[in-house]
Design an enzyme around this catalytic site. Structure first.
Site, PDB file in Angstrom:
ATOM      1  N   GLY A 107      75.179  41.132  15.911  1.00  0.00           N
ATOM      2  CA  GLY A 107      73.990  40.322  15.668  1.00  0.00           C
ATOM      3  C   GLY A 107      72.692  41.081  15.805  1.00  0.00           C
ATOM      4  N   GLU A 132      85.743  47.046  25.837  1.00  0.00           N
ATOM      5  CA  GLU A 132      85.229  45.699  26.079  1.00  0.00           C
ATOM      6  C   GLU A 132      84.906  45.549  27.555  1.00  0.00           C
ATOM      7  OE1 GLU A 132      83.864  42.240  26.568  1.00  0.00           O
ATOM      8  OE2 GLU A 132      84.266  42.819  24.477  1.00  0.00           O
ATOM      9  N   VAL A 143      80.493  50.497  28.713  1.00  0.00           N
ATOM     10  CA  VAL A 143      79.927  51.743  28.185  1.00  0.00           C
ATOM     11  C   VAL A 143      78.528  51.911  28.776  1.00  0.00           C
ATOM     12  CG1 VAL A 143      79.184  52.982  26.116  1.00  0.00           C
ATOM     13  CG2 VAL A 143      81.292  51.629  26.081  1.00  0.00           C
ATOM     14  N   GLY A 165      81.989  36.753  21.868  1.00  0.00           N
ATOM     15  CA  GLY A 165      81.432  35.413  21.804  1.00  0.00           C
ATOM     16  C   GLY A 165      82.363  34.379  21.210  1.00  0.00           C
ATOM     17  N   HIS A 205      72.002  32.082  20.586  1.00  0.00           N
ATOM     18  CA  HIS A 205      72.072  32.913  19.390  1.00  0.00           C
ATOM     19  C   HIS A 205      70.972  33.969  19.434  1.00  0.00           C
ATOM     20  CE1 HIS A 205      73.825  28.972  17.660  1.00  0.00           C
ATOM     21  NE2 HIS A 205      74.799  29.745  18.103  1.00  0.00           N
ATOM     22  N   ALA A 259      81.026  27.729  19.831  1.00  0.00           N
ATOM     23  CA  ALA A 259      81.381  26.355  19.475  1.00  0.00           C
ATOM     24  C   ALA A 259      82.168  26.275  18.168  1.00  0.00           C
ATOM     25  CB  ALA A 259      80.119  25.500  19.370  1.00  0.00           C
ATOM     26  N   GLY A 270      81.353  41.426  15.138  1.00  0.00           N
ATOM     27  CA  GLY A 270      81.211  42.687  14.428  1.00  0.00           C
ATOM     28  C   GLY A 270      82.257  43.703  14.823  1.00  0.00           C
TER      29      GLY A 270
END
Length: 548
Positions: free
Chosen positions: A502, A35, A227, A86, A469, A91, A16
């Site tokens: 997500g 990051e 953050v 991620g 996930h 994968a 995202g």
């Protein structure tokens, strides 16, 4: 948008956050990305998973790798870290979900989601360089196809869509995806270590597409900054405070101002930050629905392991995931591999125990099996060449189950905790996963000529499934009573904040979610106006008025 250090601060650089970085930079915004993890060149990734300082993420003890592991009462979470999030350790598997995802009750009626997201899936596939079908077919793929046939579901078998530059193995060529605007790429060597970090340069990580292009447009990325607070400013905009990742002393606390903030730290990171800001009063308007409808993709990781290496099968040769089939209409199974030498995650594996028993019954089944077959058990539990002796079965479901996350005090610290949520109980084991693992084991044994056993995981023995996930908890909704963000991914009550990772996903997709996170982010960012242009999106007040 003047008087601020940045027009937009993005928290996180995963699927995202990377979309937000590129699309907002292309619309003229001054974008800065924080990051928590480090930046990796291809040669910086661990050679195998045993290089824990480069593989595992535990910055407080000097491990700055790509693999995060988090524990909740009801699930163990595997996630990513580093510039590219991620994508560094996923994968590279990029399926679209089926109709049930788009028709889930949480967001049904807010839009025709399948039709509206369709063009954004197309864009996401192009950007991520999706190969519609894994182009190789070897012994592992044949085992999976035979296992599907044995279970009577052979018609559902397919080769996986993957985000990899195959080209000529080991050959480096100028950027083949973006007309030379991206970095050079090297053809896949089928080393199997996609999830440890691609040292070849074949994997289509976000650092090789969205983020590379965003930086060319002026986006700045600051790695190794965590953050710790986002606070609304009295005069408008937000103050974003960061510290040095993993620091015990000299945390180097800094603050910047931004007109708008995008949360894209992954479901764990985004939820944790939002929960803390709600609890502290920094973001008082956050919905009470925060933490609800947290999903695990109804997931389990089982598999099959041989007592010795069946050399002719080449189990560790290929990309991480190559094929899949459906055990039933809502249970999806994929084969997963690590490359030779990457055996660390095998420490989580143990015997497959029947579900539905109390803990003592599950432990008793393990102990009984070990006592009956001590030599075989010892050989199966050995980590020596584990990645070359087995096939992991990643099992996902579209089942409507969820957890609710909240904060609690533990040993003087405030941490996330979980409880069963709406829908079905989040499962502690999946019968379909056991069935698939047993079918794969049978076919492995027939093909390799050595004893093979279906395997589960230690967390599952204790009623805690594994998931790679972790989703939801700040989901899209029609009202703030039902979710955290509106259909444009603006945070209810704080429309200058946005969630585009997500955490915003409303349902279990039953497939690897990366492509869907990317498509949802593409859609959300497509509605943003160009810098200084009029915003054509309805306000949150107008959205609520329309719903009566």
């Amino acid at each position: 948008m003047t008087g601020f250090d940045h027009d937009v601060v993005i928290v996180g650089s995963g699927f995202g956050g990377s979309v937000a970085a590129l699309r907002l930079a292309s619309k003229g915004y001054r974008v800065h990305v924080y990051e928590a993890g480090r930046r990796f060149a291809d040669a910086d990734f661990a050679k195998t998973s045993w290089d824990v300082r480069r593989y595992l993420w535990a910055p407080a003890i000097g491990c700055f790798g790509v693999q995060r592991i988090h524990k909740l009462p009801h699930v163990m979470v595997l996630a990513g870290a580093g510039v590219g999030g991620g994508s560094l350790n996923y994968a590279n598997t990029l399926y679209e979900p089926g109709p049930s995802f788009f028709e889930d009750r949480q967001w049904r009626g807010l839009a025709d989601w399948q039709a509206e997201l369709a063009p954004h899936y197309t864009t996401a596939k192009r950007m991520l360089g999706v190969v519609p079908q894994y182009p190789h077919f070897g012994p592992v793929e044949q085992i999976m196809e035979d296992a599907a046939n044995d279970l009577g579901v052979g018609a559902t078998f397919r080769r996986a869509p993957v985000g990899v530059w195959f080209g000529r193995p080991g050959e480096t060529v100028p950027d083949p995806f973006f007309g030379g605007e991206g970095p050079d790429r090297t053809g896949c060597t089928l080393c199997g270590n996609c999830m440890v970090g691609c040292r070849v340069g074949a994997k289509n990580t976000l650092a090789k597409n969205y983020l590379a292009l965003a930086e060319r447009l002026g986006t700045t990325i600051e790695p190794l900054r965590t953050v710790v607070e986002v606070r609304e400013r009295p005069g408008g905009g937000f103050t974003v405070t960061t510290v040095r990742s993993g620091a015990w002393f000299g945390r180097d606390r800094r603050a910047v101002s931004a007109e708008q903030v995008v949360f894209a730290a992954g479901t764990w990171g985004t939820q944790q930050l939002l929960h803390r800001m709600k609890d502290s009063g920094a973001l008082p308007g956050l919905s009470d629905a925060l933490g609800r409808l947290t999903r695990t993709n109804s997931e389990a990781l089982d598999g099959a392991v041989a007592v010795s290496v069946p050399e002719e099968l080449g189990l560790a040769s290929g990309v991480a995931i190559t094929t899949s089939f459906h055990v039933d209409e809502r249970t999806h199974v994929e084969n997963v591999r690590y490359g030779p030498g990457s055996n660390l995650m095998g420490a989580l594996a143990t015997g497959l125990v029947p579900g539905g028993r109390p803990l003592l019954g599950r432990l008793g089944a393990l102990i009984g099996g070990a006592l009956r077959h001590p030599i075989t058990t010892l050989r199966l539990t050995s980590l020596r060449r584990w990645s070359e002796r087995g096939i992991i079965a990643l099992v996902m479901q579209t089942a409507d189950n969820s957890l609710t996350l909240s904060l609690r005090r533990r040993f003087g610290r405030t941490v996330l905790t979980s409880a069963q949520g709406e829908g079905e109980p989040n499962p502690s084991h999946l019968p379909g996963a056991h069935l698939a693992a047993q079918a794969i084991a049978a076919r492995m044994q027939a093909a390799g000529g050595v004893p093979v056993e279906a395997r589960g995981s230690w967390p599952e023995v204790f009623g805690i499934p594994l998931t790679a996930h972790f989703l939801g908890g700040a989901v899209v909704s029609g009202t703030p009573e039902r979710g955290v963000v509106d259909p444009y991914h603006r945070v209810w009550g704080h429309p200058g904040l946005h969630v585009v990772d997500g955490a915003a996903m409303p349902a279990n997709p039953g497939v690897n979610p990366s492509l869907t996170i990317t498509a949802m982010a593409e859609r959300a960012l497509s509605y943003w106006p160009r810098r200084s242009a009029a915003d054509q999106r309805p306000t949150q007040e107008e959205l609520l008025d329309r719903r009566g």
